[in-house]
Enzyme design. Structure first.
Site, PDB file in Angstrom:
ATOM      1  N   ASP A   1       0.850  -1.188   0.000  1.00  0.00           N
ATOM      2  CA  ASP A   1       0.000   0.000   0.000  1.00  0.00           C
ATOM      3  C   ASP A   1       0.893   1.247   0.000  1.00  0.00           C
ATOM      4  OD1 ASP A   1      -3.223   0.534   0.949  1.00  0.00           O
ATOM      5  OD2 ASP A   1      -1.801   2.214   1.071  1.00  0.00           O
TER       6      ASP A   1
ATOM      7  N   HIS B   1     -10.418  -5.030  -3.384  1.00  0.00           N
ATOM      8  CA  HIS B   1      -9.073  -5.329  -2.878  1.00  0.00           C
ATOM      9  C   HIS B   1      -9.164  -5.722  -1.420  1.00  0.00           C
ATOM     10  CE1 HIS B   1      -9.961  -1.022  -2.550  1.00  0.00           C
ATOM     11  NE2 HIS B   1      -9.297  -1.051  -1.388  1.00  0.00           N
ATOM     12  N   LEU B   2      -8.224  -6.551  -1.019  1.00  0.00           N
ATOM     13  CA  LEU B   2      -8.126  -7.016   0.367  1.00  0.00           C
ATOM     14  C   LEU B   2      -6.923  -6.342   1.007  1.00  0.00           C
ATOM     15  CD1 LEU B   2      -9.081  -9.145   2.523  1.00  0.00           C
ATOM     16  CD2 LEU B   2      -7.422 -10.708   1.487  1.00  0.00           C
TER      17      LEU B   2
ATOM     18  N   GLY C   1     -15.275   3.531   3.641  1.00  0.00           N
ATOM     19  CA  GLY C   1     -14.019   4.173   3.276  1.00  0.00           C
ATOM     20  C   GLY C   1     -13.396   3.663   1.994  1.00  0.00           C
ATOM     21  N   GLN C   2     -14.176   2.993   1.146  1.00  0.00           N
ATOM     22  CA  GLN C   2     -13.605   2.534  -0.125  1.00  0.00           C
ATOM     23  C   GLN C   2     -13.319   3.729  -1.027  1.00  0.00           C
ATOM     24  OE1 GLN C   2     -15.910  -0.347  -2.379  1.00  0.00           O
ATOM     25  NE2 GLN C   2     -14.307  -0.562  -3.935  1.00  0.00           N
TER      26      GLN C   2
HETATM   27  P1  5GP Z   1      -9.744   1.649   0.174  1.00  0.00           P
HETATM   28  O1  5GP Z   1      -9.770   2.934   0.939  1.00  0.00           O
HETATM   29  O2  5GP Z   1     -10.375   1.780  -1.205  1.00  0.00           O
HETATM   30  O3  5GP Z   1     -10.243   0.468   0.930  1.00  0.00           O
HETATM   31  O4  5GP Z   1      -8.204   1.342  -0.068  1.00  0.00           O
HETATM   32  C1  5GP Z   1      -7.469   1.867  -1.121  1.00  0.00           C
HETATM   33  C2  5GP Z   1      -6.010   1.751  -0.741  1.00  0.00           C
HETATM   34  O5  5GP Z   1      -5.243   1.921  -1.905  1.00  0.00           O
HETATM   35  C3  5GP Z   1      -5.552   2.790   0.285  1.00  0.00           C
HETATM   36  O6  5GP Z   1      -5.034   2.159   1.436  1.00  0.00           O
HETATM   37  C4  5GP Z   1      -4.505   3.588  -0.475  1.00  0.00           C
HETATM   38  O7  5GP Z   1      -3.423   3.998   0.325  1.00  0.00           O
HETATM   39  C5  5GP Z   1      -4.080   2.641  -1.578  1.00  0.00           C
HETATM   40  N1  5GP Z   1      -3.638   3.306  -2.773  1.00  0.00           N
HETATM   41  C6  5GP Z   1      -4.263   4.343  -3.399  1.00  0.00           C
HETATM   42  N2  5GP Z   1      -3.576   4.699  -4.498  1.00  0.00           N
HETATM   43  C7  5GP Z   1      -2.501   3.863  -4.577  1.00  0.00           C
HETATM   44  C8  5GP Z   1      -1.421   3.752  -5.508  1.00  0.00           C
HETATM   45  O8  5GP Z   1      -1.306   4.476  -6.487  1.00  0.00           O
HETATM   46  N3  5GP Z   1      -0.507   2.779  -5.257  1.00  0.00           N
HETATM   47  C9  5GP Z   1      -0.604   1.928  -4.184  1.00  0.00           C
HETATM   48  N4  5GP Z   1       0.364   1.025  -4.036  1.00  0.00           N
HETATM   49  N5  5GP Z   1      -1.611   2.017  -3.294  1.00  0.00           N
HETATM   50  C10 5GP Z   1      -2.552   2.975  -3.485  1.00  0.00           C
END
Ligand code: 5GP
Length: 114
Positions: free
Chosen positions: A30, A100-101, A93-94
């Site tokens: 992440d 994704h997990l 918070g998505q």
């Molecule tokens: P969500 O909030 O959708 O459950 O999680 C999305 C995750 O993707 C977040 O923890 C965020 O830090 C990560 N993320 C967002 N953009 C990028 C990126 O460009 N590269 C990587 N490696 N992680 C990302």
């Protein structure tokens, strides 16, 4: 919700620290970790949220959990413990529109989540 950013990681349009890849899944660190160990396991198939998973795709969730267990064990956190999280839509918070997990480990994680 941001569009499907992860498809750009899968296609190598944007860089990531990739931990694992096969025909169906990819796992990478992440970019903004919430724990000393924080990586994501992502199916290559474009599925926007958990709400969109159909029965034929349900096996992917098992594969994601299995691969998460393999990677986090290899990193040395199997015994100390880890958390697996999937966020669905805004209240959870998505922020990225591709399921994704999250795999978090390496510190005491609070429960219940805020
Ligand atoms: P969500 O909030 O959708 O459950 O999680 C999305 C995750 O993707 C977040 O923890 C965020 O830090 C990560 N993320 C967002 N953009 C990028 C990126 O460009 N590269 C990587 N490696 N992680 C990302």
């Amino acid at each position: 919700m941001i569009e499907d950013l992860f498809i750009k990681i899968i296609s190598r349009e944007i860089p990531a620290t990739i931990l694992y890849e096969d025909e169906e899944l990819i796992a990478f660190e992440d970019i903004a970790p919430h724990a000393p160990c924080h990586f994501l396991v992502v199916p290559k198939k474009q599925i926007k949220t958990i709400n969109e998973i159909n029965e034929n795709e349900a096996y992917l969730i098992g594969l994601m959990i299995f691969r998460a267990k393999e990677i986090v064990s290899k990193k040395g956190y199997a015994n100390s413990g880890y958390r697996l999280v999937m966020n669905c839509n805004e209240d959870a918070g998505q922020t990225v529109g591709h399921i994704h997990l999250h795999v978090l480990a390496g510190r005491k994680l609070s429960w219940p989540p805020g």
